[in-house]
Design a protein around this motif. Structure first.
Motif, PDB file in Angstrom:
ATOM      1  N   UNK A 145       0.824  -1.207   0.000  1.00  0.00           N
ATOM      2  CA  UNK A 145       0.000   0.000   0.000  1.00  0.00           C
ATOM      3  C   UNK A 145       0.860   1.259   0.000  1.00  0.00           C
ATOM      4  N   UNK A 146       1.955   1.229   0.760  1.00  0.00           N
ATOM      5  CA  UNK A 146       2.881   2.371   0.737  1.00  0.00           C
ATOM      6  C   UNK A 146       3.448   2.568  -0.674  1.00  0.00           C
ATOM      7  N   UNK A 147       3.903   1.500  -1.305  1.00  0.00           N
ATOM      8  CA  UNK A 147       4.506   1.601  -2.628  1.00  0.00           C
ATOM      9  C   UNK A 147       3.516   2.105  -3.677  1.00  0.00           C
ATOM     10  N   UNK A 148       2.264   1.758  -3.510  1.00  0.00           N
ATOM     11  CA  UNK A 148       1.237   2.183  -4.455  1.00  0.00           C
ATOM     12  C   UNK A 148       0.783   3.629  -4.214  1.00  0.00           C
ATOM     13  N   UNK A 149       1.283   4.250  -3.160  1.00  0.00           N
ATOM     14  CA  UNK A 149       0.875   5.613  -2.842  1.00  0.00           C
ATOM     15  C   UNK A 149      -0.517   5.700  -2.261  1.00  0.00           C
ATOM     16  N   UNK A 150      -0.979   4.624  -1.627  1.00  0.00           N
ATOM     17  CA  UNK A 150      -2.342   4.574  -1.093  1.00  0.00           C
ATOM     18  C   UNK A 150      -2.439   5.016   0.361  1.00  0.00           C
ATOM     19  N   UNK A 151      -1.328   5.389   0.976  1.00  0.00           N
ATOM     20  CA  UNK A 151      -1.344   5.806   2.373  1.00  0.00           C
ATOM     21  C   UNK A 151      -1.030   7.294   2.465  1.00  0.00           C
ATOM     22  N   UNK A 152      -1.145   7.831   3.661  1.00  0.00           N
ATOM     23  CA  UNK A 152      -0.756   9.216   3.905  1.00  0.00           C
ATOM     24  C   UNK A 152       0.685   9.307   4.392  1.00  0.00           C
ATOM     25  N   UNK A 153       1.433   8.207   4.260  1.00  0.00           N
ATOM     26  CA  UNK A 153       2.812   8.157   4.718  1.00  0.00           C
ATOM     27  C   UNK A 153       2.971   7.471   6.058  1.00  0.00           C
ATOM     28  N   UNK A 154       1.866   7.301   6.782  1.00  0.00           N
ATOM     29  CA  UNK A 154       1.880   6.599   8.062  1.00  0.00           C
ATOM     30  C   UNK A 154       1.345   5.185   7.880  1.00  0.00           C
ATOM     31  N   UNK A 155       1.678   4.277   8.785  1.00  0.00           N
ATOM     32  CA  UNK A 155       1.104   2.929   8.703  1.00  0.00           C
ATOM     33  C   UNK A 155      -0.415   2.975   8.758  1.00  0.00           C
ATOM     34  N   UNK A 156      -1.051   2.025   8.100  1.00  0.00           N
ATOM     35  CA  UNK A 156      -2.508   1.954   8.073  1.00  0.00           C
ATOM     36  C   UNK A 156      -2.961   0.566   8.522  1.00  0.00           C
ATOM     37  N   UNK A 157      -4.228   0.472   8.901  1.00  0.00           N
ATOM     38  CA  UNK A 157      -4.847  -0.822   9.161  1.00  0.00           C
ATOM     39  C   UNK A 157      -5.198  -1.434   7.812  1.00  0.00           C
ATOM     40  N   UNK A 158      -4.847  -2.705   7.629  1.00  0.00           N
ATOM     41  CA  UNK A 158      -5.072  -3.350   6.334  1.00  0.00           C
ATOM     42  C   UNK A 158      -6.579  -3.563   6.133  1.00  0.00           C
ATOM     43  N   UNK A 159      -7.130  -3.083   5.019  1.00  0.00           N
ATOM     44  CA  UNK A 159      -8.579  -3.168   4.795  1.00  0.00           C
ATOM     45  C   UNK A 159      -9.007  -4.524   4.233  1.00  0.00           C
ATOM     46  N   UNK A 160      -8.908  -5.551   5.066  1.00  0.00           N
ATOM     47  CA  UNK A 160      -9.375  -6.873   4.626  1.00  0.00           C
ATOM     48  C   UNK A 160     -10.898  -6.857   4.539  1.00  0.00           C
ATOM     49  N   UNK A 161     -11.447  -7.812   3.783  1.00  0.00           N
ATOM     50  CA  UNK A 161     -12.872  -7.824   3.476  1.00  0.00           C
ATOM     51  C   UNK A 161     -13.754  -7.740   4.726  1.00  0.00           C
ATOM     52  N   UNK A 162     -13.425  -8.508   5.753  1.00  0.00           N
ATOM     53  CA  UNK A 162     -14.276  -8.529   6.946  1.00  0.00           C
ATOM     54  C   UNK A 162     -14.334  -7.153   7.616  1.00  0.00           C
ATOM     55  N   UNK A 163     -13.226  -6.465   7.665  1.00  0.00           N
ATOM     56  CA  UNK A 163     -13.198  -5.142   8.289  1.00  0.00           C
ATOM     57  C   UNK A 163     -13.997  -4.133   7.468  1.00  0.00           C
ATOM     58  N   UNK A 164     -13.846  -4.191   6.164  1.00  0.00           N
ATOM     59  CA  UNK A 164     -14.584  -3.262   5.304  1.00  0.00           C
ATOM     60  C   UNK A 164     -16.083  -3.539   5.380  1.00  0.00           C
ATOM     61  N   UNK A 165     -16.457  -4.811   5.359  1.00  0.00           N
ATOM     62  CA  UNK A 165     -17.875  -5.164   5.440  1.00  0.00           C
ATOM     63  C   UNK A 165     -18.504  -4.629   6.724  1.00  0.00           C
ATOM     64  N   UNK A 166     -17.740  -4.679   7.794  1.00  0.00           N
ATOM     65  CA  UNK A 166     -18.257  -4.178   9.073  1.00  0.00           C
ATOM     66  C   UNK A 166     -18.506  -2.676   9.004  1.00  0.00           C
ATOM     67  N   UNK A 167     -17.613  -1.939   8.325  1.00  0.00           N
ATOM     68  CA  UNK A 167     -17.813  -0.500   8.158  1.00  0.00           C
ATOM     69  C   UNK A 167     -19.037  -0.209   7.304  1.00  0.00           C
TER      70      UNK A 167
END
Length: 356
Positions: A17-39
């Motif tokens: 995710x960092x390499x793809x430029x998908x973060x703000x430069x800080x570590x992120x919580x990985x958006x696995x399917x179960x976590x996204x579905x809960x949101x």
């Protein structure tokens, strides 16, 4: 449809995710399917529901994609209704998101939360250090909005996000109004909403500018000095508000300063009018300091089009310092503030996953 990625473990996923430029430069919580579905479930809306497009890349914002950003930012599901409202606010054409994302000015969406959602979708801090570290809801809700702007709006530093320097509010910029202790009605009620509504107001703003005031409690005219100082902070000579004029700005009063103005018998509208009259730059100063903006016959330049452009709220701890947030003042709608009702009553939780 949200793009699905794969990795052998979360450590590799984070690096990807960092390499793809998908973060703000800080570590992120990985958006696995179960976590996204809960949101998504917490939003009470369908995952493929389209909220609109986000500039400058004009990506389509769906509830699922907003849920991805909320997961990555570290949000709890409780926060999702506020995040959705904030995304709706910046997508509103009045916010001029495309232009704001692409400007060289140091502007970021400041989120002001009012109403019951401050607690039911939080708690979102409104007291001491509300814009600083240590408040999970403030930090992650504001960060979630930024991650939607990066990954849906495609605003990337140096290519589409052209801020020359930026400011830390581009990571997260979120607080609640201290409604219970303020001498004034809640901000959202003065903006036309019901007091029991939950509302997110978003305005593109610079970082907070400190305004120091230590008044004499026995001087009945001390409030005038406070108004003078706040106006100096809002429309200081090098600011866009003073030179370009016409954009919204924010005044965050600490409890002591709110009390000074409240005891003087001033309403929020009175304070805004007083500040409006004080926020100007004489034409001669514009000509001397900013010749490129002066024109042939420079006249006194009012920083705001009307008092309504000055948003006033109470937050923070008691003491010497209040804050003002000048703005960008550009875009087709001149850096307008946008307020959206939070649909907090549709929130629902997945049984059995509260501690997962």
């Amino acid at each position: 449809m949200t793009e699905l990625l794969s990795a052998v473990d979360e450590a590799q996923a984070l690096e990807d995710l960092h390499k793809r430029g998908c973060t703000d430069g800080l570590p992120v919580v990985i958006p696995v399917r179960e976590r996204v579905d809960r949101m998504v479930l917490a939003s009470g809306l369908d995952g493929d529901m389209v909220l609109g497009t986000m500039g400058p890349g004009h990506g389509i914002a769906t509830i699922e994609q907003v849920g991805v950003a909320a997961v990555m930012a570290g949000c709890l599901p409780d926060y999702m209704p506020v995040v959705v409202a904030a995304v709706k606010a910046v997508i509103d054409p009045r916010f001029d998101l495309t232009e704001m994302q692409a400007t060289t000015h140091c502007t970021a969406p400041l989120m002001i939360v009012n109403g019951p959602a401050r607690n039911s979708c939080g708690p979102i801090a409104s007291g001491t250090g509300a814009l600083g570290p240590g408040h999970r809801a403030n930090a992650s809700i504001g960060r979630a909005l930024r991650l939607t702007m990066i990954n849906i709006g495609k605003a990337r530093p140096g290519s589409s996000d052209m801020a020359l320097l930026g400011h830390p509010g581009k990571f997260t910029y979120c607080l609640a109004e201290d409604e219970e202790n303020s001498p004034f009605p809640p901000l959202h009620s003065d903006l036309g909403f019901d007091t029991q509504d939950s509302v997110v107001t978003v305005v593109g703003a610079e970082a907070p500018h400190s305004v120091i005031f230590a008044g004499d409690g026995d001087d009945p005219h001390a409030y005038k000095v406070l108004l003078d100082l706040l106006a100096m902070g809002l429309a200081n000579a090098p600011s866009n508000n003073a030179i370009l004029t016409g954009g919204a700005a924010v005044v965050v009063l600490n409890p002591e300063h709110s009390a000074v103005l409240g005891k003087a018998g001033l309403s929020r509208q009175d304070i805004a009018s007083e500040l409006y009259e004080r926020c100007f730059l004489e034409g001669e100063m514009v000509k001397r300091l900013m010749g490129a903006f002066a024109g042939d016959n420079p006249q006194r330049r009012m920083a705001f089009r009307s008092p309504d452009q000055i948003l006033i709220l109470q937050a923070g701890g008691s003491g010497l310092y209040s804050m003002v947030m000048p703005s960008w003042c550009a875009g087709a709608h001149a850096n307008s503030a946008v307020s959206i009702r939070v649909e907090a009553d549709i929130f629902c939780e997945i049984p059995g996953l509260a501690d997962s």
